[in-house]
Design a protein around this motif. Structure first.
Motif, PDB file in Angstrom:
ATOM      1  N   TRP A 175       0.824  -1.205   0.000  1.00  0.00           N
ATOM      2  CA  TRP A 175       0.000   0.000   0.000  1.00  0.00           C
ATOM      3  C   TRP A 175       0.864   1.263   0.000  1.00  0.00           C
ATOM      4  CZ3 TRP A 175       0.681   3.095   4.353  1.00  0.00           C
ATOM      5  CH2 TRP A 175       1.306   2.486   5.458  1.00  0.00           C
TER       6      TRP A 175
ATOM      7  N   TRP B  74     -13.572   3.297  -0.648  1.00  0.00           N
ATOM      8  CA  TRP B  74     -12.852   3.011   0.590  1.00  0.00           C
ATOM      9  C   TRP B  74     -12.850   4.240   1.493  1.00  0.00           C
ATOM     10  CZ3 TRP B  74      -7.721   0.157  -1.078  1.00  0.00           C
ATOM     11  CH2 TRP B  74      -8.061  -1.066  -1.688  1.00  0.00           C
TER      12      TRP B  74
ATOM     13  N   SER C 219      -8.130   9.527  -3.260  1.00  0.00           N
ATOM     14  CA  SER C 219      -7.901   9.083  -4.642  1.00  0.00           C
ATOM     15  C   SER C 219      -8.677   9.943  -5.630  1.00  0.00           C
ATOM     16  CB  SER C 219      -8.308   7.616  -4.798  1.00  0.00           C
ATOM     17  OG  SER C 219      -7.542   6.792  -3.964  1.00  0.00           O
TER      18      SER C 219
ATOM     19  N   PHE D  43     -10.740   5.279 -12.291  1.00  0.00           N
ATOM     20  CA  PHE D  43     -11.213   4.024 -11.717  1.00  0.00           C
ATOM     21  C   PHE D  43     -11.668   3.059 -12.801  1.00  0.00           C
ATOM     22  CE2 PHE D  43     -11.791   7.156  -8.287  1.00  0.00           C
ATOM     23  CZ  PHE D  43     -11.013   6.546  -7.315  1.00  0.00           C
TER      24      PHE D  43
ATOM     25  N   THR E 141      -2.595  -6.657  -8.584  1.00  0.00           N
ATOM     26  CA  THR E 141      -2.695  -6.882  -7.148  1.00  0.00           C
ATOM     27  C   THR E 141      -1.282  -6.913  -6.578  1.00  0.00           C
ATOM     28  OG1 THR E 141      -3.645  -8.321  -5.430  1.00  0.00           O
ATOM     29  CG2 THR E 141      -2.611  -9.403  -7.319  1.00  0.00           C
TER      30      THR E 141
ATOM     31  N   GLU F 116      -7.690  -6.345 -12.241  1.00  0.00           N
ATOM     32  CA  GLU F 116      -8.920  -6.379 -11.461  1.00  0.00           C
ATOM     33  C   GLU F 116     -10.155  -6.678 -12.292  1.00  0.00           C
ATOM     34  OE1 GLU F 116      -8.740  -6.448  -8.359  1.00  0.00           O
ATOM     35  OE2 GLU F 116      -6.648  -5.911  -8.231  1.00  0.00           O
TER      36      GLU F 116
ATOM     37  N   ASP G 272     -13.766  -0.248  -6.907  1.00  0.00           N
ATOM     38  CA  ASP G 272     -14.255  -0.257  -5.533  1.00  0.00           C
ATOM     39  C   ASP G 272     -13.361   0.549  -4.592  1.00  0.00           C
ATOM     40  OD1 ASP G 272     -12.213  -2.077  -5.770  1.00  0.00           O
ATOM     41  OD2 ASP G 272     -13.172  -3.647  -4.574  1.00  0.00           O
ATOM     42  N   MET G 273     -12.157   0.881  -5.037  1.00  0.00           N
ATOM     43  CA  MET G 273     -11.276   1.711  -4.223  1.00  0.00           C
ATOM     44  C   MET G 273     -11.869   3.096  -4.006  1.00  0.00           C
ATOM     45  SD  MET G 273      -7.266   2.631  -4.976  1.00  0.00           S
ATOM     46  CE  MET G 273      -6.368   3.789  -3.945  1.00  0.00           C
TER      47      MET G 273
ATOM     48  N   ALA H 258      -6.940   2.702 -10.888  1.00  0.00           N
ATOM     49  CA  ALA H 258      -7.189   1.799  -9.767  1.00  0.00           C
ATOM     50  C   ALA H 258      -8.526   1.091  -9.952  1.00  0.00           C
ATOM     51  CB  ALA H 258      -7.184   2.576  -8.453  1.00  0.00           C
ATOM     52  N   LYS H 259      -8.713  -0.008  -9.224  1.00  0.00           N
ATOM     53  CA  LYS H 259      -9.971  -0.735  -9.279  1.00  0.00           C
ATOM     54  C   LYS H 259     -11.100   0.149  -8.758  1.00  0.00           C
ATOM     55  CE  LYS H 259      -8.853  -3.047  -4.905  1.00  0.00           C
ATOM     56  NZ  LYS H 259      -8.628  -4.350  -4.258  1.00  0.00           N
TER      57      LYS H 259
ATOM     58  N   GLY I 264     -10.432   6.416  -0.618  1.00  0.00           N
ATOM     59  CA  GLY I 264     -11.247   6.700  -1.784  1.00  0.00           C
ATOM     60  C   GLY I 264     -11.381   8.192  -2.024  1.00  0.00           C
TER      61      GLY I 264
END
Length: 264
Positions: free
Chosen positions: A73, A96, A103, A110, A143, A254, A92-93, A89-90, A100
């Motif tokens: 991370w 977060w 970001s 995303f 990942t 992802e 769902d981030m 980034a994915k 999130g």
């Protein structure tokens, strides 16, 4: 006790970003935003007790798609401490807690992981950002993996650099201890939770984060699969030898297995 103190400092540092991001950030120009993110990231690494070493800074290309191996991370903040750009980034981030929000503020793009249609949209956005003279950054492994065990690269997003007519610039990331050996405290792969990984980092005696900037790869006439393999080989060449991993994945980072090799 050390980990609690570090966590408290990190929390205060993050809350400061919320205040600044709400009150000041929307009203300053991009150069000042980039400078703030760079300084904020450097401070975060300092709070975590991470010393940073940059190798080959003179090789940094002013315009490129940056790709890097993904270890921890900490990687995002390590890269942001050196260069400005838009991370991919994915999706769902974006939801977060805290991460999130930060970001979104820094212009992260995303990627919806189960949709070929959204991959096409992401590629179009990626090309627009690259053509607008902005760097974009992503982790082709999709990942985190243990140091010394770099995963195969997903090739789809390499298409963005090809379509934009810009180079791909590989970054090699590693975290070592005082003996120059891989530092296991940074590991956030598998079932290791973010909280556990953070605690391990806070309790570590010494962590040196080394970011090696590698020569940019010309994408003219290239195809995404050989381009992704070349980028991986270049990164692997400056890291300790990895055991071979079958290169049988072609889905974007992802994305779901049934969407492999989705055409943009």
């Amino acid at each position: 006790m050390k980990s609690f103190f570090c966590f408290f400092r990190l929390l205060m540092h993050t809350l400061g970003a919320f205040v600044y991001g709400t009150v000041v950030y929307p009203f300053i120009d991009d150069s000042k935003k980039n400078l703030y993110v760079q300084k904020w990231s450097r401070k975060l690494l300092d709070i975590c007790g991470v010393t940073v070493k940059i190798v080959n800074p003179e090789l940094l290309s002013p315009r490129s798609l940056i790709v890097a191996n993904h270890v921890s991370w900490l990687d995002i903040f390590l890269i942001y401490s050196v260069v400005s750009g838009h991370f991919i980034a994915k999706a769902d981030m974006a939801h977060w807690p805290m991460v999130g929000w930060l970001s979104r503020k820094t212009g992260t793009l995303f990627l919806e992981r189960s949709s070929a249609r959204n991959l096409k949209s992401t590629l179009e956005t990626l090309v627009r950002n690259l053509q607008a003279r902005e760097r974009c950054i992503f982790f082709p492994e999709g990942t985190t993996g243990k140091q010394g065990n770099m995963l195969p690269f997903h090739p789809n997003l390499f298409e963005g650099a090809i379509n934009a007519g810009l180079p791909v610039q590989p970054f090699a990331l590693k975290y070592v201890n005082r003996n120059g050996e891989y530092e296991p405290a940074v590991d956030s792969s598998g079932d290791i939770s973010l909280a556990r990984s953070m605690k391990n980092v806070f309790n570590s005696d010494y962590i040196m984060a080394e970011l090696t900037i590698l020569p940019a790869i010309n994408t003219t006439g290239m195809h995404r699969k050989p381009l992704s393999r070349q980028a991986r080989d270049v990164i692997s060449s400056v890291l300790p030898a990895n055991p071979p991993v079958p290169e049988n994945r072609d889905n974007p980072p992802e994305t779901a297995p049934d969407r492999q090799d989705a055409q943009p």
